[in-house]
Design an enzyme around this catalytic site. Structure first.
Site, PDB file in Angstrom:
ATOM      1  N   ARG A 231      52.950  29.658  28.919  1.00  0.00           N
ATOM      2  CA  ARG A 231      54.120  29.210  29.684  1.00  0.00           C
ATOM      3  C   ARG A 231      55.137  30.335  29.902  1.00  0.00           C
ATOM      4  NH1 ARG A 231      55.089  23.714  26.748  1.00  0.00           N
ATOM      5  NH2 ARG A 231      53.257  22.565  27.400  1.00  0.00           N
TER       6      ARG A 231
ATOM      7  N   ARG B 172      60.586  27.416  32.758  1.00  0.00           N
ATOM      8  CA  ARG B 172      61.973  26.990  32.962  1.00  0.00           C
ATOM      9  C   ARG B 172      62.989  27.740  32.109  1.00  0.00           C
ATOM     10  NH1 ARG B 172      61.309  20.723  31.921  1.00  0.00           N
ATOM     11  NH2 ARG B 172      59.780  21.586  30.466  1.00  0.00           N
TER      12      ARG B 172
ATOM     13  N   ARG C 138      62.131  26.813  41.856  1.00  0.00           N
ATOM     14  CA  ARG C 138      61.539  25.487  41.821  1.00  0.00           C
ATOM     15  C   ARG C 138      62.510  24.375  42.209  1.00  0.00           C
ATOM     16  NH1 ARG C 138      58.890  22.582  38.304  1.00  0.00           N
ATOM     17  NH2 ARG C 138      59.372  21.205  40.023  1.00  0.00           N
TER      18      ARG C 138
ATOM     19  N   ASP D  55      48.711  23.974  36.916  1.00  0.00           N
ATOM     20  CA  ASP D  55      48.788  22.920  35.910  1.00  0.00           C
ATOM     21  C   ASP D  55      47.379  22.427  35.621  1.00  0.00           C
ATOM     22  OD1 ASP D  55      49.297  19.841  35.063  1.00  0.00           O
ATOM     23  OD2 ASP D  55      51.024  21.084  34.583  1.00  0.00           O
TER      24      ASP D  55
ATOM     25  N   TYR E 220      44.546  12.452  29.178  1.00  0.00           N
ATOM     26  CA  TYR E 220      45.621  12.207  30.154  1.00  0.00           C
ATOM     27  C   TYR E 220      45.226  11.125  31.155  1.00  0.00           C
ATOM     28  CZ  TYR E 220      48.839  16.100  29.123  1.00  0.00           C
ATOM     29  OH  TYR E 220      49.776  16.927  28.557  1.00  0.00           O
TER      30      TYR E 220
END
Length: 367
Positions: free
Chosen positions: A37, A41, A50, A86, A164
């Site tokens: 990552r 962010r 973004r 992703d 998921y």
């Protein structure tokens, strides 16, 4: 910088191959370092890029993926880039709808509830048609990197993707997905097989597009015990490594190093070390010396500083890095965190981590 280039051929010459050499077990002057990552962010420029965009719309824009992949490299002397994408683009390719809900994470509008729901999935996936935007992002980014560092491609592993698809999002127990393993073992294997086939084609396509290494994320390994991991995760992890390598050979594509990262699966480290991957990634819950003892001398290890260590003062980060390097040794080793960076981390502390790895590993190598 990220204007669209079509040709995957004629890539710029690689200037820093330290990461690839370490992955292949060759000697390096310093220990290479990258962060899971690392495009994320915690960077103000990431949040700015973004801001107006839906998450998956960003993933489908090669230009934006390229920009987000390059942002951390403008700040830090990292030894590898990892394409911004992703793991849930694979369930999308199978025909499932996934939306990213702010503050909640990914949500599947119609998760798999019954065995019959498997029939709703595409049984044959043309990865170029469904995931071509990822391939375009890789080609574009590989050109835009101008040979600075290698580019890593990735995918989620079958069990993590399956969990998921059944849970419909994140879960602390994975009880719905695990109940399938106990109640519907045959259907579970059918789904895992379908996922393994798509993941194989997807990873091969990433190499064709320009990826120079591949990482498989079995992020939910820790929800399985040793027996279920043996039955429902490991066989597919092995199959993917084998199938990717034989397809790369068939298609005369480069045989790139592959990394397996199975979070919280220290019970399976011996098996993972023999699963066909050049690199075994580790989370922060295992001691370096113990990981070395279990994996042997023929694989490179990657990891495994506790991500929360980056909240410590910079001097303390340096000490922790030094201790980690002493534990792993500086060779056959790629420094990383034991999981991804968190959104509230300070970029300065990420920089301190990267610089400490370079400085301490060079010092250890000299002495």
């Amino acid at each position: 910088i990220c204007s669209f280039v079509r040709s995957p051929k004629g890539f710029p010459k690689l200037k820093n191959d330290t990461f690839l050499r370490a992955a292949r077990g060759e000697e390096t002057e310093h220990t290479p370092v990258w962060c899971m990552r690392q495009a994320g962010r915690y960077l103000p420029e990431f949040r700015e890029t973004r801001a107006a965009q839906d998450f998956f719309a960003t993933c489908r824009s090669p230009k934006l993926c390229c920009e987000l992949t390059l942002q951390p490299l403008r700040r830090f002397p990292l030894d590898a880039a990892i394409i911004f994408s992703d793991i849930l683009v694979v369930p999308q390719a199978l025909g499932m709808e996934v939306v990213m809900v702010p503050g909640k994470g990914p949500v599947f509008t119609e998760p798999l509830k019954e065995v019959e729901d498997l029939l709703k999935l595409r049984q044959k996936v043309d990865v170029t048609a469904e995931l071509g935007y990822v391939f375009q992002a890789i080609t574009l980014t590989r050109h835009s990197l101008e040979g600075r560092v290698p580019l890593i491609g990735f995918s989620g592993a079958p069990w993590t993707l399956m969990s998921y698809m059944i849970e419909g999002g994140g879960s602390t127990t994975m009880a719905k997905a695990k109940s399938w393993l106990y109640r519907h073992p045959e259907a579970s294997h059918r789904l895992l097989r379908l996922l393994a086939d798509v993941v194989t084609d997807y990873l091969v396509g990433q190499v064709a597009a320009g990826a120079q290494a591949l990482q498989l994320f079995e992020s939910h390994a820790g929800h399985l015990g040793p027996e279920q991991f043996q039955d429902f995760a490991l066989p597919y992890i092995r199959d993917i490594a084998q199938a990717v390598k034989s397809k790369l050979k068939e298609e005369a594509l480069p045989l790139v190093p592959m990394i397996i990262f199975a979070k919280d699966a220290h019970y399976a480290l011996r098996d993972l070390a023999h699963a066909g991957y050049e690199v075994v990634g580790l989370d922060w819950t295992i001691r370096p010396q113990e990981a070395r003892a279990q994996t042997g001398k023929d694989v490179t290890l990657q990891g495994n500083l506790d991500p929360c260590a980056l909240y410590a003062p910079k001097e303390k980060i340096g000490e922790l890095v030094k201790k980690m390097l002493e534990g792993f040794g500086t060779q056959r080793y790629i420094a990383n965190l034991g999981h991804g960076l968190y959104p509230d981390m300070s970029p300065e502390h990420v920089g301190a981590f990267v610089e400490a790895v370079h400085a301490h590993s060079r010092h250890i190598n000299k002495h």
